[in-house]
Scaffold this motif. Structure first.
Motif, short mmCIF file in Angstrom:
data_model
loop_
_atom_site.label_atom_id
_atom_site.label_comp_id
_atom_site.label_asym_id
_atom_site.label_seq_id
_atom_site.Cartn_x
_atom_site.Cartn_y
_atom_site.Cartn_z
N VAL A 1 0.84 -1.21 0.00
CA VAL A 1 0.00 0.00 0.00
C VAL A 1 0.87 1.25 0.00
O VAL A 1 0.68 2.17 -0.81
N GLY A 2 1.83 1.30 0.92
CA GLY A 2 2.70 2.47 1.01
C GLY A 2 3.55 2.66 -0.24
O GLY A 2 3.66 3.78 -0.76
N GLY A 3 4.15 1.57 -0.72
CA GLY A 3 4.99 1.67 -1.90
C GLY A 3 4.23 2.10 -3.12
O GLY A 3 4.73 2.89 -3.94
N ASN A 4 3.01 1.61 -3.29
CA ASN A 4 2.18 1.98 -4.43
C ASN A 4 1.90 3.48 -4.44
O ASN A 4 2.03 4.15 -5.48
N LEU A 5 1.54 4.05 -3.29
CA LEU A 5 1.21 5.47 -3.22
C LEU A 5 2.46 6.34 -3.43
O LEU A 5 2.41 7.34 -4.14
N VAL A 6 3.57 5.92 -2.82
CA VAL A 6 4.82 6.68 -2.99
C VAL A 6 5.29 6.60 -4.44
O VAL A 6 5.71 7.60 -5.04
N GLY A 7 5.20 5.40 -5.01
CA GLY A 7 5.61 5.23 -6.41
C GLY A 7 4.80 6.09 -7.35
O GLY A 7 5.34 6.69 -8.29
N GLY A 8 3.49 6.17 -7.11
CA GLY A 8 2.65 7.00 -7.96
C GLY A 8 2.97 8.48 -7.82
O GLY A 8 3.02 9.22 -8.81
#
Length: 402
Positions: A249-256
């Motif tokens: 969840v965290g990685g997805n939002l940061v990556g976006g």
């Protein structure tokens, strides 16, 4: 962010739940149908194959209608597949239900990525894609554990019935919230297929296969690794997977967020760090605290690559991105299958339960090499174009600016 993204995220949540929840319910399903665990495993394999082949097939079939209507058709397929699974009288019908549901997976995320990107300003496209994929990541934190608990407590059929209801909510959300934009004019199947002649599209898909494959090389064998090497109890695997999901969840939002600012640097950092963490996992897997931290990091770094890779495909297949976007979702599943197979090979060779981590590290490092190659080719072609046109304005793919 538009409310339409919420409808896409709800659909993604249902799809993510149905994809992974079966893994925790295999013993119950096998016992109910009187089949072996390996036979019940076909429910996982059948779904993965359905995603790989269904993504391009359903996208091609959807070229004649608007993207909103196709998303509604896909959610309808998803509902039908899960209802079939919930009421299946025999194992064969259950398998059919899984395949029918899987046909919606790749095309929904592929078409949904295009729709999400079109809903926002150009500098927010990766963030919009990440918002939709948040539904998939949250499914691993909430949907899968809750679905497993329901299935083990009151019956696995109830789990699939609840997932079907999630599909209904997603369908209504798409119908009410997603704008009904007309089908793009002048875009035909041959234009969609032409995107695959672009070497940058192929390189982005190869990065998807290798990069996310690196994640699954390790995570596929997380249970024996954590119980036999780290010394966790069998029951601890569930919360370790929740940690993995929280990292996703965290990685997805940061990556976006950062892919909208600097797409290629985001890929360099996430893929390089992923390769390093996977290599270190061969050491940290021997310690409970360090292994738990590492699992969360793998989830975060692995999914930090998803929005930039998906946007990279959309940018490079500009003008006809729908099919390429859907096929890239299939590439994630191809990477999962390839990495799981390679990880099994090194374990079977007697190299131990931590050996798949080295496989994952090599795959992620290979994806990083392709990222540098892709950027180098882009710079060279951009320079050549400037020289040929002698300063005249020329249309360039959006990704040239990343």
């Amino acid at each position: 962010m538009p409310l339409a993204l919420l409808a896409l995220a709800i659909g993604a949540f249902g799809i993510g739940t149905t994809e992974f929840v079966i893994m925790g319910l295999l013993p119950e399903v096998a016992g109910d149908f009187g089949v072996s665990i390996p036979t019940a495993g076909y429910l996982v394999t059948g779904y993965a194959l359905g995603v790989m082949f269904g993504a391009p097939l359903m996208t091609v079939l959807g070229t004649k209608i608007s993207r909103k209507r196709m998303l509604m058709v896909l959610m309808g397929l998803f509902i039908v597949g899960n209802v079939l699974s919930a009421v299946a009288p025999v194992f064969g019908i259950m398998l059919l239900g899984r395949v029918v549901a899987s046909l919606a997976h790749g095309a929904f995320f592929g078409i949904g990525s295009v729709v999400a990107a079109d809903l926002v300003a150009p500098d927010k496209k990766a963030g919009a894609i990440a918002m939709m994929f948040t539904g998939l990541t949250v499914a691993n934190v909430v949907g899968v554990p809750l679905g497993t608990l329901i299935g083990q407590s009151v019956g696995w059929r109830i789990t699939f019935a609840v997932v079907a209801l999630l599909g209904v909510v997603g369908l209504v959300g798409v119908a009410k919230l997603v704008p009904d934009t007309p089908k793009p004019e002048g875009v035909h199947l041959r234009h969609e297929l032409a995107a695959f002649k672009n070497v940058q599209v192929l390189l982005a898909m190869a990065m998807t296969v290798l990069g996310f494959g690196g994640v699954f090389a390790a995570i596929t064998y997380i249970a024996p690794m954590m119980t036999q090497v780290a010394g966790f109890a069998d029951g601890s695997v569930t919360w370790l997977l929740v940690l993995f999901g929280l990292g996703m969840v965290g990685g997805n939002l940061v990556g976006g967020k950062f892919a909208d600012r600097a797409l290629m640097p985001m890929l360099y950092v996430s893929l390089g760090a992923l390769a390093l963490v996977l290599a270190l996992f061969t050491l940290t897997a021997h310690d409970k605290i360090l292994s738990a931290v590492t699992i969360a990091l793998i989830g975060a770094l692995g999914f930090a690559t998803v929005p930039p890779l998906q946007k990279r495909v959309l940018d490079q297949a500009h003008g006809a991105p729908t099919l390429a976007s859907a096929v890239n979702i299939g590439a994630f599943n191809l990477g999962n299958a390839l990495a799981a197979w390679l990880g099994g090979l090194v374990i079977a060779a007697g190299l131990g339960y931590t050996a798949p981590n080295w496989v994952g590290a090599v795959l992620a490092a290979a994806a990083l090499v392709l990222a540098f190659l892709s950027a180098a080719l882009e710079r060279r072609n951009g320079t050549r174009s400037t020289v040929v046109t002698s300063g005249a304005p020329t249309e360039q793919p959006a990704a040239v600016h990343h």
